[in-house]
Design an enzyme around this catalytic site. Structure first.
Site, PDB file in Angstrom:
ATOM      1  N   LYS A 187      48.883  44.077  32.564  1.00 53.94           N
ATOM      2  CA  LYS A 187      48.974  43.674  33.967  1.00 53.94           C
ATOM      3  C   LYS A 187      50.158  44.378  34.654  1.00 53.94           C
ATOM      4  O   LYS A 187      50.992  44.979  33.986  1.00 53.94           O
ATOM      5  CB  LYS A 187      49.133  42.150  34.060  1.00 53.94           C
TER       6      LYS A 187
HETATM    7  C1  LIG Z   1      40.526  38.290  36.640  1.00 49.57           C
HETATM    8  C2  LIG Z   1      41.200  37.714  35.436  1.00 49.57           C
HETATM    9  N1  LIG Z   1      41.196  36.384  35.256  1.00 49.57           N
HETATM   10  C3  LIG Z   1      41.803  35.810  34.210  1.00 49.57           C
HETATM   11  C4  LIG Z   1      42.437  36.566  33.243  1.00 49.57           C
HETATM   12  C5  LIG Z   1      43.019  35.872  32.039  1.00 49.57           C
HETATM   13  O1  LIG Z   1      44.347  36.171  31.801  1.00 49.57           O
HETATM   14  P1  LIG Z   1      44.907  36.187  30.286  1.00 49.57           P
HETATM   15  O2  LIG Z   1      44.385  37.399  29.615  1.00 49.57           O
HETATM   16  O3  LIG Z   1      46.389  36.218  30.477  1.00 49.57           O
HETATM   17  O4  LIG Z   1      44.456  34.929  29.651  1.00 49.57           O
HETATM   18  C6  LIG Z   1      42.488  37.947  33.402  1.00 49.57           C
HETATM   19  C7  LIG Z   1      43.224  38.786  32.437  1.00 49.57           C
HETATM   20  O5  LIG Z   1      42.802  39.523  31.647  1.00 49.57           O
HETATM   21  C8  LIG Z   1      41.835  38.540  34.499  1.00 49.57           C
HETATM   22  O6  LIG Z   1      41.813  39.869  34.644  1.00 49.57           O
END
Ligand SMILES: Cc1ncc(COP(=O)(O)O)c(C=O)c1O
Length: 372
Positions: A187
């Protein structure tokens, strides 16, 4: 093939530099490693990004979505409207609380949810809408919040890809009942793993703090049923270092994107569109390839240009959604989603790209030419 002295340019380049390492070691030496002072300080600093909202740190973006839906009392029998063109985590959080994901189509320009499709999908069971600020472009929050207000729906922003994106000056994560951010390594800023929930309501913030910690504020005085979704202080310390650099990195991403959009001229490649009033922070720089995408990606890879498809399969076509929906006779008609999934390719836009890297990306993309 890239020439011998040309290294391939990766699609993403997560930073774990000396400052991040020093911060992590400092916390490890302190002995306060879970949800201690670093987490509190990280939450306080992150609030500056979301107009001073209450910030609650958790162990991932998925946990952030999951807990926010729980705190809003969303559960079995409820419907949440969500774009299918997203990472599965968006819909997974809805299903994890036992609610139904109602998939809607996107605006083909911004790749974000189409407000008219949201309004058309509302039923008596709808309780919330979850816009996703995909690739770092803010969804049409002015229209979405107006629709939500009219129908008394909660707005849960999936801002996991959109740190510091904004629409008409309002940052994402400050529009709805709550917003969620991810600090996964790829990110725009990371905390190794981690997530943040941003809410306007102090009571909901308190519920979230309970939910992430077994329902406890005081140890062993559990008030509600909760989970363990705490952030570690090591993660928070890394997150604080990264947060301090986010502004500069974001400006660099925006400048890199501007360079690419100005110089990419291949007739079969459509560069990103930015809606009026939007601050797109280019978590991804995503083009459409009109033609043979696989061939285009193979040529880019051969030229040493990292590239990836986010996302090749819309969520509604993934097995855990497709099979039950088919069984229940629910069919989603999402032509723009299907088209985008077949055409998109993301190119490197990360802040560590040099001018030479950018020129190489442009040259390789323009060499795709016609007739793919
Ligand atoms: C659009 C979106 N929602 C939710 C997430 C979930 O985040 P995490 O990977 O930190 O659980 C991500 C990350 O990959 C994402 O890109």
């Amino acid at each position: 093939m890239p020439s011998v002295n040309e290294q391939p340019i990766p699609a993403a380049r997560p930073v774990i530099g000396e400052e991040e390492i020093e911060a992590a070691v400092r916390v490890l030496r302190s002995g306060r490693v879970v949800q201690g002072p670093e987490v509190a300080a990280f939450e306080e600093s992150f609030a500056d990004l979301v107009e001073g909202r209450h910030c609650v740190a958790v162990n991932s973006g998925t946990s952030a979505l999951h807990l926010l839906l729980m705190a809003l009392n969303i559960g079995p029998g409820d419907e949440v409207i969500v774009p299918s063109f997203s990472f599965a985590a968006s819909a997974n959080a809805i299903r994890l609380v036992g609610a139904d994901a109602v998939f809607v189509d996107i605006d083909p320009d911004t790749f974000c949810v189409d407000p008219a499709a949201v309004e058309a999908a509302i039923t008596p069971r709808t309780v919330a809408v979850m816009p996703v600020h995909l690739y770092g472009h803010p969804a049409a929050m002015d229209q979405i919040t107006a629709i939500a207000d009219k129908h008394k729906l909660a707005v849960v922003e999936d801002a996991c890809q959109a740190h510091a994106a904004a629409l008409n000056g309002t940052p994402v994560g400050a529009f709805g009942a709550g917003g969620t951010f991810s600090f996964y390594p790829t990110k725009n800023m990371h905390s190794l793993e981690g997530g943040m929930i941003t809410v306007g309501d102090a009571e909901i913030a308190r519920t979230l703090r309970l939910l992430r910690n077994q329902g406890m504020e005081q140890r062993y005085a559990n008030e509600i049923v909760g989970a363990n979704m705490r952030m570690t202080d090591v993660a928070a310390a890394v997150g604080r270092v990264q947060l301090a650099k986010l502004n500069g990195w974001t400006e660099q991403r925006i400048a890199n994107a501007a360079y690419l959009s100005e110089h990419i001229s291949a007739p079969n490649v459509v560069t990103p569109v930015v809606a009026e009033g939007a601050r797109h922070i280019y978590h991804q720089y995503t083009v459409r390839v009109l033609g043979d995408r696989d061939a285009a990606m193979a040529k880019l890879t051969e030229a040493g240009i990292g590239n990836a498809v986010y996302y090749p399969t819309p969520i509604h076509r993934l097995k855990p959604y497709w099979e039950p929906d088919q069984k229940a006779g629910r069919h989603w008609d999402l032509p723009e989603t299907e088209k985008a999934a077949a055409e998109v390719v993301s190119l490197p836009v990360h802040p560590s790209l040099s001018r030479d890297d950018l020129e190489r990306i442009v040259t390789a993309v323009n060499a795709l030419g016609e007739g793919l």
